[in-house]
Every structure is written in C-alpha cells, then in structure tokens.
Design a protein around this motif. Structure first.
Motif, short mmCIF file in Angstrom:
data_model
loop_
_atom_site.label_atom_id
_atom_site.label_comp_id
_atom_site.label_asym_id
_atom_site.label_seq_id
_atom_site.Cartn_x
_atom_site.Cartn_y
_atom_site.Cartn_z
N SER A 1 30.02 -16.31 120.31
CA SER A 1 30.34 -15.49 121.63
C SER A 1 31.71 -15.02 121.37
N LYS A 2 32.08 -13.91 120.61
CA LYS A 2 33.63 -13.67 120.38
C LYS A 2 34.14 -12.47 120.91
N LYS B 1 24.93 -14.71 130.27
CA LYS B 1 25.36 -16.10 130.61
C LYS B 1 26.05 -16.26 132.02
N ALA B 2 26.97 -15.47 132.40
CA ALA B 2 27.65 -15.63 133.65
C ALA B 2 27.77 -14.33 134.30
N LEU B 3 26.78 -13.94 134.87
CA LEU B 3 26.62 -12.77 135.32
C LEU B 3 27.26 -12.72 136.64
N ILE B 4 27.46 -13.61 137.83
CA ILE B 4 28.16 -13.45 138.72
C ILE B 4 29.73 -13.50 138.47
N SER B 5 29.99 -14.39 137.49
CA SER B 5 31.39 -14.53 137.26
C SER B 5 31.89 -13.17 136.59
N ALA C 1 32.66 -8.75 129.11
CA ALA C 1 31.34 -8.65 129.85
C ALA C 1 30.22 -8.35 128.83
N LYS C 2 30.21 -7.84 127.73
CA LYS C 2 29.13 -7.34 126.98
C LYS C 2 28.84 -8.58 126.41
N GLN C 3 29.90 -9.70 126.09
CA GLN C 3 29.32 -10.88 125.59
C GLN C 3 28.78 -12.02 126.36
N THR C 4 29.17 -11.95 127.82
CA THR C 4 28.95 -13.03 128.54
C THR C 4 28.24 -12.53 129.81
#
Length: 702
Positions: free
Chosen positions: A14-15, A392-396, A386-389
């Motif tokens: 995830s880059k 995995k980490a919606l709330i973040s 945001a596109k990458q994560t």
C-alpha cells in the motif's frame, strides 16, 4: 525494542508517493502534534508579558521572569524523552507511548485555556510529560517500519520532516492569529483540539501497522545484525561491554548529576511561582547555587571521562569527537531558539507590522498563496492516503478529514478577515511635550532638532494649564463599515490604535476600575476613509522558519549529495556562522533606533532566512553522528548527553532572550542582537579550526 516481524504486513503493498501508507499516517500524526506544540509556543511568551489591562490581556510578567519560566519548560522538553524512550522500549511499546503522550499533551493544552495560574503551570507540566512519551517514539516506529528497507529510510525521514514543518507552519499561523486577534485561550484551545484529533487518527490507523510499535516481546533476543553501530565490529561491541560495565560508582554519579540538573532546571521557576529556593543561598560564604552547579558539572565530567578512558583508543577517540560536537551544539541552540522568546517580542514591540494600500494588498496576496498552496498539496496527499487506506482504517480517515476541514475553515476565516478589513484615519487631541533621555536632557534627532512626544488626551492623561494641545492622526483598521465624521473611541495597544466596540469599551472600563486606574480611552473622529490596511500578527513571522526549510531543504540536500559535501565540523561551523549573520542583520537594522520606533519587517524576514539556512547546514551533524561514533553499550548515555546539550542550549536561549528589555534599556537593542552575532561566529570559527583534530578522532567515519 526488537519487534517480531513474522506477522507484520508488507508495507509496500500500500504505497503513497512511493512509500508505505503508514509513513503518511505518521506524517499527519507528527504534523498535528507539531501544530499544537508550535501553536502554543508562539503564544506563551506574548501571553505572559502582555499587560493585565487591554483588549487581549495577559499576566504582565517581566520579560526576565517569562524567559525563566520558558527556560525551565524548554530544558525539560529535551530531558523527559530520555525516560519516555526507556519506558517504551522496555515496557509499554512505542505505539502506546505515542498515544499516552498525545492524550497527556491534549490535557495540557486544555488546562492552559483556563488561563489561571494553577492551570497554566499544570498545562506546561503536562506538555513536558506528554512530550517525553511522544517525541522519541514516533521516530522509533518509523525506524522499525523501514528496518528491512534501509535504502528507503533517508527519503522517509525527509517526508516525515516535512510533516514536522507543515505542522509548525500552520500551528503558528492559525493558533497565533486566533490567539492574538480573538483571545489567548482560543489559541491554546485550538492547539489542543488538533492534538486530540491527531491522536484519534493515529489510534484508529492500527490495522495499517500490524504489530509495529506494540508492547515489546521480551522473548525475542537481539541478534548480531541488530548492533546499532555499523562502524564498530561485533567483536569490538562485545569486548566493549565486557571491559566497560557500569559500576556502582557510575550509577551513583548519574543519580547525583541528575538531581543537580533537575534542581537547576526548576530553580528559577519555583522562585518565580512560589518564592521557593531549591539551592542554599550560601555555602562557606560563597553563592550556594553557583557552587553546587560547578560541583555537578565537575562530577558529570568525571563520569564521562572515567568511562571514556576505559575503552580502546579508536572507540575513545570517536566518543571525544561526539563530546566536542555536543559542546558546540549548546551555542547553536542558545542562539537559534531566540525564535521562541526575544524574536517574538521584537516582532511584537519593535517591528513595523502595519501595512497600508498597495503594501497591504501585496501582503494579502502573498499570505493567500502562502496559506492555500501548502494546504492544497497536503490535502492532495491526504486524498492519496485515503484511496489506499479507506478500507483498512475508515475511522482514521474520517478523523483526518475532519481535521483538514477544520484547518481549511480556520484558514479561510483568517484570510477573509484580513481581506475585508477597512482603514480609517482618525483625529484626536494630544499633549505635545519634549522627549527626554535618562539624564533628563532633551532628545535630539540626527539634525540636532528636538524630538517631541504626543500623549493622547484621555481620563488618565488630562492636560494642565500651559500644555501645548495639538491635533494628531492615526490610521486604524476596522472590520465594520463606518462613515466620515463619526465620533469614535479609540484605544492604543502595542503602539497601534483600535476603534472600540461598546463591548470592548465596557470591558476596558471595568478592568481599569478593578485596578483603580483612570482609563486611557481616547475620544476621536473619523476624518478620512483610507485604502486597505492590514496589521500582521507577531506570530506570523515565526512561520518563516518552516517556510524557508520547506523551500530550501532540497537545495541544501543536493549540495550534500555532490562533491562539495564538506566534513561534519565544516558544516557545523558554517551553520553557526550563517545563523549569526541573521542576528547581525537585526543588529544593523535596529542600530540607533529610538524608543517607540519600529523597524522594517524585512530585517526580520532576512534574519529568519539566514537562521534557517544555518539550521539546514547544521542539521546533518547531530544524532546521526552519535549513532555512528558511539559503541552500543554507551549509546544511551551519549544520546542522553546530546539531548542534555540541546536542553542546556534551549535553557540558555530562553534566559538570555528574557534579557532583551533589560539589555535594550541599559545599552541598546542592537547590542542585544550583537551578542548572538559574535558568540556563534566565534564558536563556528573554532569548530572549523578543529576539523583536522575531529577528522583524526573520527577514524574514518563520515
């Protein structure tokens, strides 16, 4: 702390911009922490020294006392991370240390918003403790992430460093503006809000990091490849540990010097706050504080020297080189950190910050670009992250989006406020008198003509029979649209007038009455509507350091990658000298100015340019050389000593910065800045002259 990598995710799956997305989570976490830290710092000295009666009152503390309070705070900021790093490494892990530190700092900022004596000092204590947990462990997580990708680490630290400066930039800009324009507690509060949001976005990003930074697994042993010092062989490391264990005497001396050091750090603050002296007044007829501090320094020197001499020659020589660099580090930070004290006061009290007409328009355009362009770039990075994560980490990501909506809103409000301000010329009656010097003689200008002072007539300054009453004018900024000929009431603060609203007038009248003083509110009339005017906040100048770092870092970095890359001592010496040029510019610009006169803001702009360039020259020399030159068994103590040198430099910076008014009154403002011109130049020349010796002591380390 060694982490089991068996369950770690592949970070490069995830880059963002060629680096793991986790790097940018750390980027934004550090950005919001620096936002809060620098946002608070740029307000603290101003709040402590502002008059207790005013539109934005403070504590009216003397600059000497304010500098001493800040000196204690600044020194402890570089001592507590030593303990925070140890706790994280052995017990709680990097991740929990960062979260605990962030929450403690959030409470610190919240405490400072109350502005009472107890909660202000409690807030500073909480910030010091929280920084101790946070500061060393963010970089530890970053280092752990890139352990398997050493070739990427330099680029990662560069990006991370940009996050540091972006946070400092926006923190000083927005917290400074809101604190100065609306109220100090709003500025302190804004810093706390973003600290809390930054903590939440980091915590909810845990799935991105796997078990990086978790509580240490004590069953995992360090392998030979984990030896930190790449310039010392594994055999040398093992022999060093065997030949040079810490003795009982070593531990006793460490405790003694630590106690003396903490007493020194707290002494001035305890006396200012509670009239408590931590050192005896006299010992054998001599000053008790001086004797104990000298004894502590001698004990500390004995501790370091006694340990160094037990090593083999190469290891010993390299450690001596570190000590020499640490010594000159004190002089660098003693001067550079004037940006936290004396330079803020100079910007507030001695710099022409009011611009009218085309100059105001030019500044507004520049400030618009300076604010919006970096925000657009960082928002674009946020979008890529945001596109990458997002899965995995919606709330973040949601929390991070909220922080940026908040920053954009604050920035747009700030820019809109400056763009929509109106300027009016007001006329009022004043008493004309001859200005007198300290000897009671009339002051003369360069043409040997008498200099006159004009005191606005107010309830506190009524004319006497025979006084010369004259009309005076001033240009005033105001958000409201007013008409020519309108009668208004104005109030002078920091050399500039403000047209009072009914609410402001009532508050000032109440404050003056509470302190049993007649008001200095002046009756005036609007005589002309002028072109746009803008008053630059004193905090705004502090952002220039971060701006110049972002603008110049890549250029200086390319210089170090070229054949022109000088040795460490040359870099450090040039950094000291270049920084001193900035203070020389201020000394020249403030030469011969009379009391109440303000100098062009360009002197301060050029000063920050040279200070930043000096920092970029010196920054390659430091902790990296400690890690390269020191054997593993000694590295914790030597890192601690390096941070101690920085702490002493910060402490001296605040204490000397607190002398600006005293030295200016006794000598001149120019003399004050000459101190920070001459001392770093002498130190820079000395460290450059020591280059042959240092090169020899480093035994091939570059």
């Amino acid at each position: 702390m060694k982490t089991d990598t068996s369950t770690q995710p592949n970070f490069f799956d995830s880059k963002v911009l060629g680096h793991p997305s986790g790097l940018f989570v750390l980027f934004f976490t550090e950005m919001w922490e620096r936002f809060s830290f620098y946002g608070m710092r740029v307000l603290l000295i101003q709040f402590l020294t502002m008059s207790v009666i005013g539109l934005n009152p403070g504590w009216e503390m003397s600059m000497v006392d304010a500098g001493a309070i800040f000196a204690t705070y600044a020194m402890l900021l570089y001592i507590t991370p030593i303990f925070g790093g140890i706790l994280a490494d052995k017990y709680i892990g990097y991740r929990w240390a960062v979260v605990i530190g962030s929450l403690i700092m959030t409470l610190g900022h919240a405490s400072m918003t109350l502005e009472t004596e107890f909660f202000m000092y409690l807030g500073l204590v909480l910030l010091v403790v929280g920084t101790g947990f946070f500061k060393p462990n963010m970089t530890s997580i970053l280092s752990e992430m890139y352990k398997s990708f050493p070739e990427k680490k330099d680029g990662a630290y560069t990006i991370f460093y940009m996050g540091v400066n972006a946070g400092a930039f926006f923190g000083m800009m927005l917290c400074g503006y809101i604190g100065e324009r609306i109220g100090w507690h709003y500025g302190f509060g804004l810093a706390g809000i973003f600290m809390l949001l930054g903590t939440l976005q980091f915590w909810f990003a845990k799935p991105i990091f796997g078990n990086i930074g978790d509580v240490p697994n004590k069953s995992i042993e360090l392998s030979e490849s984990d030896i930190k010092n790449t310039h010392t062989t594994i055999h040398e490391e093992k022999e060093a540990v065997k030949l040079n264990p810490f003795t009982t005497l070593d531990y006793i001396l460490i405790v003694i010097t630590s106690i003396i050091g903490f007493l020194y750090a707290f002494d001035d603050a305890f006396y200012i706050v509670g009239k408590i002296k931590l050192f005896p007044e006299t010992i054998l007829g001599y000053d008790g504080k001086t004797l104990i501090i000298i004894a502590g320094l001698l004990i500390f020197l004995y501790l370091i020297i006694s340990r160094i001499v037990r090593y083999t020659k190469i290891v010993r020589d390299r450690m001596i080189a570190v000590i020499i660099f640490a010594f000159f580090t004190i002089f660098f930070w003693m001067s550079f950190e004037q940006g936290a004290t004396s330079l803020i006061v100079f910007a507030r009290d001695n710099t022409q910050r009011v611009l009218i007409g085309n100059k105001a328009m030019l500044f507004n355009v520049f400030n618009l670009l300076l604010t919006v362009v970096p925000l657009l770039i960082i928002s674009w990075v946020l979008f890529l992250l945001a596109k990458q994560t997002i899965k995995k980490a919606l709330i973040s990501n949601i929390v991070l989006a909220i922080t940026f909506i908040g920053v954009w809103a604050a920035a747009i409000w700030m820019l809109g406020r400056d763009w929509s301000s109106n300027a009016y010329e007001v006329t009022f009656d004043a008493i004309k008198t001859v200005a007198l010097d300290k000897a009671g003689e009339p002051k003369l200008d360069k043409h040997n003509e008498k200099i006159y002072e004009y005191t606005p007539i107010s309830p506190a300054n009524q004319p006497k029979e025979g006084d010369d009453i004259v009309k005076q004018t001033a240009v005033v900024s105001q958000l409201d649209i007013l008409e020519k000929g309108k009668k208004v009431e104005i109030y002078e603060e920091l050399g500039n007038f403000t047209i009072l609203s009914d609410k402001q007038k009532d508050k000032l009248t109440t404050d003056f009455k509470t302190h049993n003083k007649a008001t200095t509110i002046v009756q005036a009339e609007i005589t002309e509507i002028k072109d746009n005017q803008v008053e630059i906040t004193a905090s705004w100048f502090s952002i220039l350091n971060s701006f110049f770092i972002i603008a110049l870092a890549s250029i200086v970095s390319k210089l170090w990658d070229s054949r022109f890359n000088p040795p460490a001592s040359i870099k450090y010496g040039l950094g000291l000298i270049i920084m001193a040029i900035g203070f020389g510019i201020l000394a020249y610009g403030s030469h011969g100015i009379s009391e109440g006169t303000r100098v062009s803001m360009m002197w301060l702009v050029f000063a920050y340019f040279f200070h930043t360039l000096g920092e970029l020259f010196s920054s390659p020399v430091g902790l990296s050389y400690v890690s390269k030159l020191v054997p593993g068994r000694m590295i914790a103590l030597m890192f601690g000593m390096w941070y101690l040198a920085i702490a002493i430099g910060n402490n001296l910076a605040a204490k000397l910065g607190g002398q600006i008014e005293k030295i200016t009154e006794e000598y001149s403002l120019s003399v004050f800045f000459l101190i920070f011109t001459v001392v770093p130049i002498v130190a820079g020349i000395l460290v450059i002259a020591l280059n042959p010796l240092l090169k020899k002591l480093m035994h091939g380390v570059k």
